[in-house]
Design an enzyme around this catalytic site. Structure first.
Site, PDB file in Angstrom:
ATOM      1  N   GLU A  52      42.288  96.903  34.347  1.00  0.00           N
ATOM      2  CA  GLU A  52      40.877  96.694  34.683  1.00  0.00           C
ATOM      3  C   GLU A  52      40.638  95.271  35.193  1.00  0.00           C
ATOM      4  O   GLU A  52      41.044  94.314  34.533  1.00  0.00           O
ATOM      5  CB  GLU A  52      40.008  96.989  33.454  1.00  0.00           C
ATOM      6  CG  GLU A  52      40.076  98.461  33.068  1.00  0.00           C
ATOM      7  CD  GLU A  52      39.801  98.724  31.592  1.00  0.00           C
ATOM      8  OE1 GLU A  52      39.131  97.905  30.942  1.00  0.00           O
ATOM      9  OE2 GLU A  52      40.269  99.772  31.101  1.00  0.00           O
ATOM     10  N   GLU A  83      41.628 103.607  29.414  1.00  0.00           N
ATOM     11  CA  GLU A  83      42.865 103.170  28.776  1.00  0.00           C
ATOM     12  C   GLU A  83      43.869 104.298  28.562  1.00  0.00           C
ATOM     13  O   GLU A  83      45.068 104.108  28.771  1.00  0.00           O
ATOM     14  CB  GLU A  83      42.559 102.471  27.441  1.00  0.00           C
ATOM     15  CG  GLU A  83      42.052 101.039  27.581  1.00  0.00           C
ATOM     16  CD  GLU A  83      40.610 100.944  28.044  1.00  0.00           C
ATOM     17  OE1 GLU A  83      39.932 101.991  28.096  1.00  0.00           O
ATOM     18  OE2 GLU A  83      40.144  99.838  28.349  1.00  0.00           O
ATOM     19  N   GLN A 105      42.543  94.602  28.938  1.00  0.00           N
ATOM     20  CA  GLN A 105      41.692  93.425  29.054  1.00  0.00           C
ATOM     21  C   GLN A 105      41.759  92.580  27.776  1.00  0.00           C
ATOM     22  O   GLN A 105      41.783  91.356  27.846  1.00  0.00           O
ATOM     23  CB  GLN A 105      40.267  93.866  29.341  1.00  0.00           C
ATOM     24  CG  GLN A 105      39.475  92.818  30.058  1.00  0.00           C
ATOM     25  CD  GLN A 105      38.424  93.440  30.973  1.00  0.00           C
ATOM     26  OE1 GLN A 105      37.390  93.869  30.484  1.00  0.00           O
ATOM     27  NE2 GLN A 105      38.689  93.488  32.250  1.00  0.00           N
ATOM     28  N   ALA A 107      43.772  93.051  23.719  1.00  0.00           N
ATOM     29  CA  ALA A 107      44.638  93.913  22.916  1.00  0.00           C
ATOM     30  C   ALA A 107      43.809  94.869  22.063  1.00  0.00           C
ATOM     31  O   ALA A 107      44.249  95.957  21.716  1.00  0.00           O
ATOM     32  CB  ALA A 107      45.543  93.071  22.028  1.00  0.00           C
ATOM     33  N   ASP A 108      42.579  94.444  21.761  1.00  0.00           N
ATOM     34  CA  ASP A 108      41.682  95.300  20.970  1.00  0.00           C
ATOM     35  C   ASP A 108      41.491  96.669  21.620  1.00  0.00           C
ATOM     36  O   ASP A 108      41.330  97.669  20.941  1.00  0.00           O
ATOM     37  CB  ASP A 108      40.322  94.624  20.842  1.00  0.00           C
ATOM     38  CG  ASP A 108      40.444  93.223  20.300  1.00  0.00           C
ATOM     39  OD1 ASP A 108      40.091  93.020  19.138  1.00  0.00           O
ATOM     40  OD2 ASP A 108      40.914  92.326  21.040  1.00  0.00           O
ATOM     41  N   HIS A 150      37.502  91.299  19.882  1.00  0.00           N
ATOM     42  CA  HIS A 150      38.216  90.507  20.886  1.00  0.00           C
ATOM     43  C   HIS A 150      39.211  89.546  20.223  1.00  0.00           C
ATOM     44  O   HIS A 150      39.541  88.517  20.789  1.00  0.00           O
ATOM     45  CB  HIS A 150      37.234  89.712  21.750  1.00  0.00           C
ATOM     46  CG  HIS A 150      36.314  90.572  22.571  1.00  0.00           C
ATOM     47  ND1 HIS A 150      35.208  91.198  22.046  1.00  0.00           N
ATOM     48  CD2 HIS A 150      36.333  90.916  23.877  1.00  0.00           C
ATOM     49  CE1 HIS A 150      34.594  91.879  23.001  1.00  0.00           C
ATOM     50  NE2 HIS A 150      35.252  91.726  24.118  1.00  0.00           N
TER      51      HIS A 150
END
Ligand code: TPP
Lengths: 348, 354
Positions: A52, A83, A105, A107-108, A150
């Site tokens: 993204e 995702e 964007q 790792a979360d 985040h």
């Protein structure tokens, strides 16, 4: 030697452009990752990027800034917010001979692709013999006031999904050498970049396009005789800071940077503990069943004879990463916490 | 004839879509408050006086205020990171919102989360926002299911951006809501960009509203620059859901005036497009002009309103700055119901400097 700079702006969100090495050839961690990606794309046409906002925008943290101009939109593919499909599509393309590198964007947001990662990607080869050379890159970790969604450290999730190699480098050179190894590896790799380190740490990074760091090899980042700290990611830097202070008190700390979580370099861990007889396992994922739980257990079982004291684990409590500076500082192990733990251990 | 005069009068009053002067002024207050809040918070962020992140909703106030205004107090709202104006319209208190931004104990999440990742389920039925998109869409189905099961005349509304409609969860939720005829209103705040991705990179159809056909529910596209259009279209959808008529998809079109978040200069948005929206499609300015031209407000009342909003902001700012940080030792509390953290007064830590 790596140096550290203070990063402007509190948020974990990317701000400045990627930039280049500085005048004396030093590269930040972020630039080192970008160089690794760039070189592998130059070397191998099968490598392509997807994710993204990675193309026109250059990625949320600007790692891939300038890539679309050089490699075109086919090899630097901007996707919608999908995702599961990013991962599934990477797997399918890999099965047909490409070597996709997907960016998350944060790792979360890997949790939004969880099924394709842990079911499809991780388990495909074991049951079929078909290689799946996919790399999943993602900025992970906290310490930047970016709160629960985040700041996550998902490495235990993926370390617990057999079939995925997992890397968490702490230094620019390691980041560059490992991302290149990951892209050349025939297995699926999860490559977690620490966003706290991105622009804080820089060093001279090798320029040889075939410079690689082997996956699954730890490195001694500081030699010492008294206490071993086993760590990875941001915590390595905290450990090195603590070691400086402790040295002035006459405590000689050895810092082992795992660099890779899977495969785990148990040999390096045990060699160090055999020397020091005391170990602190320091990690940023949750203490409960986190990466360090495995490390501590390996030490307890395999190095029992050499231990002079119990193995100490230092890691965040089992709650989501909180936002408020007051809470995040209580959540993450601080340099002073590390110093205290080592002092206690060396007095044992 | 008397009837004709009445008709004429009714026609002349149609613009107000059944809203009283007080309600119209209330809408103006909300629009202007949200705009003012957005501008001031961005300025503080730029000055480095605000920790964390900000996601400006500027230019989209017509959507946010318009969709929430028809909701009742006990209807639920499931917004995203961009929808603070909708949350304020639903009833979040400005002071507590500001305390949240500064990580203080009096914020709705008690410092556990920041910025618009906020909510107040017990108070005004707003979901505490999560980042993952669109994670609350399926959850809205669950709330609506509860209303339906108990025969309560209540409605769940979920909001997300255009980009989030690409995600599988969005489609699953719409599909399920249609099958079970759930009392939901699905709102898409189409501000034309998902971070840097313009609509054509997100979906192949010209409008999002037409996707409703695939789920056999009404799909309505409205102009987010006209808050009363948004209000009217959403009002019909809310009424239909409340009366057992099932879900509706509303697409409200605007433009994201600012970057994705505070750090993003949004160079990828064409200048002319932005200028057109800022000059000609400003929902706040348009509504103020509408009320002025119909004599609902004048210079004096608008000035009073602006001053009131400034005072509200200053009051919120003071409140936030004076609110202490959470007690560091409480970091492990509140994970489980039985530790009682959320049903008792929280520990108030020291220090008020960020
Ligand atoms: C599952 C998931 N992936 C990625 C992100 C990162 N992200 C945050 S906002 C955003 C763009 C959202 O666009 P849109 O849905 O149009 O909403 P807007 O921000 O324009 O209001 C992205 C990609 C996320 N929040 N969730």
């Amino acid at each position: 030697m790596a140096t550290r700079t203070l990063e402007a702006g509190a948020a974990g969100h990317g701000a400045e452009p990627r930039g280049k090495r500085d005048d004396d050839g030093q590269a930040t961690y972020l630039v080192a990752v970008a160089e690794g990606l760039w070189e592998e794309m130059e070397r191998d046409e099968r490598v392509f990027l997807l994710g993204e906002d990675i193309g026109v925008y250059g990625g949320a943290f600007k790692v891939t800034e300038g890539f679309i101009e050089r490699f075109g939109a086919e090899r630097v593919m901007d996707t919608p917010i999908v995702e599961e499909t990013i991962v599934g599509m990477a797997l399918g393309a890999a099965m047909e001979g490409f070597r996709p590198v997907a960016e998350f964007q944060y790792a979360d947001f890997m949790s939004s692709g969880f099924d394709e990662i842990t079911t499809a990607l991780a388990r495909y080869h074991y049951r079929s013999g078909v290689p799946a050379p996919v790399v999943l890159r993602a900025p992970s970790g906290g310490g930047v006031r970016a709160s629960s969604f985040h700041s996550f450290n998902p490495e235990p999730w993926f370390a617990h999904s057999p079939g995925l190699k997992v890397m968490c480098p702490a230094f620019p050179t390691d980041a560059k050498g490992l991302i290149k190894s990951a892209i050349r590896d025939d297995n699926p790799c999860v490559f977690l970049e620490h966003k706290w380190i991105y622009r804080r740490v820089k060093e001279k990074v090798p320029e040889d396009p075939d410079f690689l760091i082997p996956i699954g090899k730890a490195e001694v980042k500081r030699e010492g005789r008294d206490v071993t700290i086993v760590s990875y990611g941001m915590m390595v830097h905290h450990a090195l800071d603590a070691a400086e202070t402790l040295a002035q008190e006459g405590i000689d700390v050895e810092v082992i940077d795992l660099r890779s979580i899977v495969p785990l370099d148990t040999e390096a861990i045990l060699a160090s503990v055999a020397k020091t007889s005391r170990a602190v396992v320091l990690y940023e994922s949750h203490r409960f069943l986190g990466v360090g739980a495995e490390v501590a257990s390996v030490i307890a079982q395999e190095a029992f004879e050499s231990l002079d004291a119990p193995v100490v684990r230092l890691a965040p409590p089992n709650v989501p990463v909180p936002f408020s500076p007051a809470l995040e500082d209580a959540y993450l192990p601080q340099v002073t916490d590390i110093e205290d733990a080592v002092r206690k251990l060396s007095a044992w | 004839m008397a009837t004709r005069v009445k008709d004429k009068k009714a026609a002349a009053e149609q613009w107000r879509v059944g809203l009283s002067d007080d309600q119209l002024k209330d809408i103006l207050h909300k629009l202007k408050l949200c705009r003012y809040f957005d501008e001031r918070m961005e300025a503080l962020y730029r000055q480095g006086r605000l920790p964390g992140a900000i996601y400006s909703g500027r230019g989209q106030e017509g959507t946010h205020v318009g969709v929430v205004y028809p909701l009742h107090d006990d209807d639920s709202l499931f917004p995203t990171h961009r929808d603070l104006s909708a949350q304020l319209t639903k009833g979040l208190e400005l002071r507590r919102v500001m305390a949240q931004f500064w990580g203080r104990i009096d914020g709705y999440t008690r410092g556990r989360d920041g910025n618009s990742h906020i909510g107040d389920w017990q108070g005004n039925r707003t979901w505490t926002v999560m980042s993952h998109l669109p994670i609350a869409y399926p959850v809205a189905c669950g709330a609506a299911l509860a209303y339906k099961r108990r025969g309560e005349p209540r409605v769940a509304m979920a909001i997300c951006g255009d980009g989030a409609t690409s995600n599988g969860r969005w489609h699953e939720a719409l599909n399920v809501s249609a099958i079970f005829e759930l009392p939901v209103v699905w709102v898409v705040n189409n501000n034309q960009y998902a971070y840097s991705a313009p609509n054509p990179l997100e979906f192949p159809v010209p409008t999002i509203a037409e996707r409703a056909q695939a789920y056999r529910m009404p799909g309505v596209r409205v102009d987010g620059a006209n808050v009363l259009d948004v209000y009217q279209a959403t009002g019909e959808a809310v009424d239909r859901a409340r009366d057992g008529g099932g879900p509706t998809l509303i697409e409200s079109v605007s433009l994201r005036w600012r970057g994705h978040a505070g750090h993003d200069p949004a160079k990828y948005v064409p200048k002319e497009l932005l200028e057109d929206y800022m000059q000609n499609k400003d929902p706040v300015k348009r509504f103020e002009e509408l009320l002025r031209s119909n004599g609902v407000v004048d210079d004096t009342t608008v000035k009073e309103l602006d001053e009131r909003i400034q005072r509200e902001f200053e009051d919120g700012y003071e409140f936030a700055q004076n609110s202490p940080f959470p007690e560091p030792g409480d970091v492990t509390k509140g994970l489980w119901v039985e530790d009682g953290y959320w049903t008792s007064e929280p520990g108030r830590g020291g220090g008020t400097q960020t």
